[in-house]
Design a protein around this motif. Structure first.
Motif, PDB file in Angstrom:
ATOM      1  N   VAL A 177       0.872  -1.170   0.000  1.00 41.93           N
ATOM      2  CA  VAL A 177       0.000   0.000   0.000  1.00 41.93           C
ATOM      3  C   VAL A 177       0.911   1.222   0.000  1.00 41.93           C
ATOM      4  O   VAL A 177       1.794   1.348   0.856  1.00 41.93           O
ATOM      5  CB  VAL A 177      -0.933   0.043   1.222  1.00 41.93           C
ATOM      6  CG1 VAL A 177      -1.743   1.341   1.226  1.00 41.93           C
ATOM      7  CG2 VAL A 177      -1.869  -1.158   1.229  1.00 41.93           C
ATOM      8  N   VAL A 178       0.721   2.094  -0.977  1.00 42.48           N
ATOM      9  CA  VAL A 178       1.522   3.316  -1.084  1.00 42.48           C
ATOM     10  C   VAL A 178       0.676   4.491  -0.628  1.00 42.48           C
ATOM     11  O   VAL A 178      -0.427   4.711  -1.130  1.00 42.48           O
ATOM     12  CB  VAL A 178       1.991   3.553  -2.536  1.00 42.48           C
ATOM     13  CG1 VAL A 178       2.832   4.832  -2.620  1.00 42.48           C
ATOM     14  CG2 VAL A 178       2.793   2.363  -3.044  1.00 42.48           C
ATOM     15  N   VAL A 179       1.183   5.237   0.341  1.00 45.39           N
ATOM     16  CA  VAL A 179       0.504   6.438   0.840  1.00 45.39           C
ATOM     17  C   VAL A 179       1.251   7.657   0.299  1.00 45.39           C
ATOM     18  O   VAL A 179       2.484   7.677   0.275  1.00 45.39           O
ATOM     19  CB  VAL A 179       0.490   6.460   2.382  1.00 45.39           C
ATOM     20  CG1 VAL A 179      -0.207   7.719   2.897  1.00 45.39           C
ATOM     21  CG2 VAL A 179      -0.193   5.207   2.924  1.00 45.39           C
ATOM     22  N   ASP A 180       0.505   8.667  -0.122  1.00 43.00           N
ATOM     23  CA  ASP A 180       1.136   9.847  -0.707  1.00 43.00           C
ATOM     24  C   ASP A 180       0.369  11.105  -0.324  1.00 43.00           C
ATOM     25  O   ASP A 180      -0.827  11.073  -0.021  1.00 43.00           O
ATOM     26  CB  ASP A 180       1.179   9.716  -2.233  1.00 43.00           C
ATOM     27  CG  ASP A 180       2.139  10.694  -2.891  1.00 43.00           C
ATOM     28  OD1 ASP A 180       2.895  11.378  -2.159  1.00 43.00           O
ATOM     29  OD2 ASP A 180       2.149  10.777  -4.127  1.00 43.00           O
ATOM     30  N   SER A 181       1.063  12.223  -0.325  1.00 41.42           N
ATOM     31  CA  SER A 181       0.477  13.539  -0.071  1.00 41.42           C
ATOM     32  C   SER A 181       1.438  14.587  -0.598  1.00 41.42           C
ATOM     33  O   SER A 181       2.649  14.361  -0.662  1.00 41.42           O
ATOM     34  CB  SER A 181       0.249  13.747   1.434  1.00 41.42           C
ATOM     35  OG  SER A 181      -0.116  15.082   1.699  1.00 41.42           O
ATOM     36  N   ASP A 182       0.902  15.735  -0.976  1.00 37.24           N
ATOM     37  CA  ASP A 182       1.769  16.839  -1.389  1.00 37.24           C
ATOM     38  C   ASP A 182       2.230  17.672  -0.199  1.00 37.24           C
ATOM     39  O   ASP A 182       3.035  18.591  -0.353  1.00 37.24           O
ATOM     40  CB  ASP A 182       1.030  17.750  -2.384  1.00 37.24           C
ATOM     41  CG  ASP A 182       0.857  17.094  -3.746  1.00 37.24           C
ATOM     42  OD1 ASP A 182       1.638  16.169  -4.056  1.00 37.24           O
ATOM     43  OD2 ASP A 182      -0.053  17.486  -4.489  1.00 37.24           O
ATOM     44  N   THR A 183       1.743  17.356   0.995  1.00 31.56           N
ATOM     45  CA  THR A 183       2.108  18.114   2.192  1.00 31.56           C
ATOM     46  C   THR A 183       3.530  17.788   2.619  1.00 31.56           C
ATOM     47  O   THR A 183       3.873  16.621   2.833  1.00 31.56           O
ATOM     48  CB  THR A 183       1.142  17.807   3.348  1.00 31.56           C
ATOM     49  OG1 THR A 183      -0.175  18.219   2.979  1.00 31.56           O
ATOM     50  CG2 THR A 183       1.564  18.535   4.618  1.00 31.56           C
TER      51      THR A 183
END
Length: 400
Positions: free
Chosen positions: A331-337
């Motif tokens: 599971v890949v988690v991503d955010s621009d923060t």
């Protein structure tokens, strides 16, 4: 259409795709290794690579280590001649890049959207920057991948609905192909990010994974056997609209207690504002999610800690549900923060670990993306490459 002296008429597209992808995966690789890893005969690999070299998509780059005989000649993709464009039309900006076959960004431009613009204004901007780069250049554009906010009919080349832009039924592909004269591929922004992760990110060479993006909302996408799973009506992956609190806050989708009402950027900021008081000397009502992450990492701020603990709880529930339902490899988690991963991942992984089914003994890895804000742009590059690799006869004409 790229003119070529090589003949692709007798070449099976599937075998060509196998060879091109193997070269891409390795960066540089010998013909013998390509044959061994694809199961193709040495003669087939030689014939395919000869045609690819003639048209300039592949070059003989270097020599490898000898295993007893002559040093093998290594093949790599030609990063000097052909170019791929990628664009992202978000609710707030238009980004346009030109990249090579390695997804190295050669040119980047960005325009802020002030509100009320139509797709034609975005197309004008993309066309202008396209012409600035390619007019008078010997470099050859082969296609553009365009990521769009909202509901997208990727097969039909149409933006169905972009809620934050108030666009309906926009023929994006037809509009851009007429202006640019190259193939145009479009998709939803989260799916484009997922393609970027699959080709260039932490999920590279992982055939089964789920991507979770945390932003103004929470989006997701599912990859099975190396292909995006879209669902019956292209609605698969809406992780943000899984219910975690049946009596919770009303969501934009009309249901209550969706994950994104409790763990999106907006949810984090709302939670922070309800906690503001004398406990924090760092945060204030104007603080954003990046400030919350920094306050936690750098100062151990108690309000930031409470906000992130709640964030991790609900994201962890969502990730555990994904693991239990799909049993993915990753599971890949991503955010621009900025610094979101550093702040949230230890908490999230602890929460998810405690909620996933124990008897499965899942070896699923939960990882944070290292592509940052580049996943969506690199996904546009990958989308063009995939289509080109899978359909070489559509790109390389036989002039013999």
């Amino acid at each position: 259409m790229i003119n070529s002296k090589g003949s692709f008429s007798a070449m099976k597209s599937m075998n060509t795709a196998l060879v091109l992808n193997k070269i891409r995966e390795h960066g540089s690789v010998s013909r013998a290794t390509v044959a061994k890893e694809t199961g193709l005969t040495a003669a087939t690999v030689t014939n395919i690579t000869a045609a690819l070299i003639k048209c300039g998509i592949v070059i003989e780059a270097d020599t490898g280590l000898s295993t007893g005989g002559r040093k093998p000649i290594l093949l790599s993709l030609n990063t000097e001649k052909y170019r791929i464009c990628s664009a992202y039309i978000s609710p707030n900006t238009v980004e346009f890049v030109v990249a090579n076959f390695n997804a190295d960004i050669l040119s980047y431009s960005r325009m802020e959207l002030i509100g009320g613009e139509r797709m034609s204004a975005c197309a004008d901007y993309i066309e202008k920057n396209f012409k600035v780069y390619f007019d008078g250049s010997d470099e050859v554009p082969v296609g553009i991948g365009v990521a769009l906010h909202g509901i997208v009919d990727s097969d039909g080349g149409r933006l169905v609905f972009a809620p934050n832009l108030d666009w309906n039924n926009v023929e994006v592909r037809a509009m851009l192909e007429k202006r640019l004269g190259i193939p145009v591929f479009i998709d939803n922004d989260v799916r484009m990010m997922t393609i970027g992760e699959m080709w260039y990110g932490v999920a590279k060479n992982i055939p089964d994974f789920v991507y979770v993006y945390v932003g103004d909302g929470i989006g997701g996408a599912i990859v099975i056997n190396g292909e995006l799973y879209r669902g019956f009506e292209s609605g698969a992956g809406e992780i943000g609209h899984c219910t975690v609190d049946p009596d919770g806050e009303l969501c934009s989708c009309g249901n209550r207690g969706c994950v994104q009402t409790l763990a999106s950027d907006g949810a984090m900021i709302r939670h922070m504002k309800t906690l503001l008081g004398t406990e924090s000397s760092v945060l204030n009502k104007k603080s954003d999610c990046g400030a919350i992450a920094d306050a936690y990492i750098e100062h151990g701020d108690p309000i930031a800690a409470k906000v992130l603990k709640t964030e991790a709880k609900y994201l962890g529930i969502a990730v555990a549900n994904v693991i239990n339902m799909f049993n993915p490899m990753m599971v890949v988690v991503d955010s621009d923060t900025k610094n979101f991963g550093r702040a949230i991942m230890p908490l999230l992984m602890r929460e998810a670990e405690g909620r996933k089914m124990k008897h499965i003994e899942s070896k699923c890895k939960v990882r944070y993306s290292y592509l940052g804000g580049k996943a969506v742009i690199k996904g546009g590059v990958a989308m063009v490459l995939k289509n080109m690799f899978d359909n070489p006869s559509a790109y390389f004409t036989d002039n013999e």
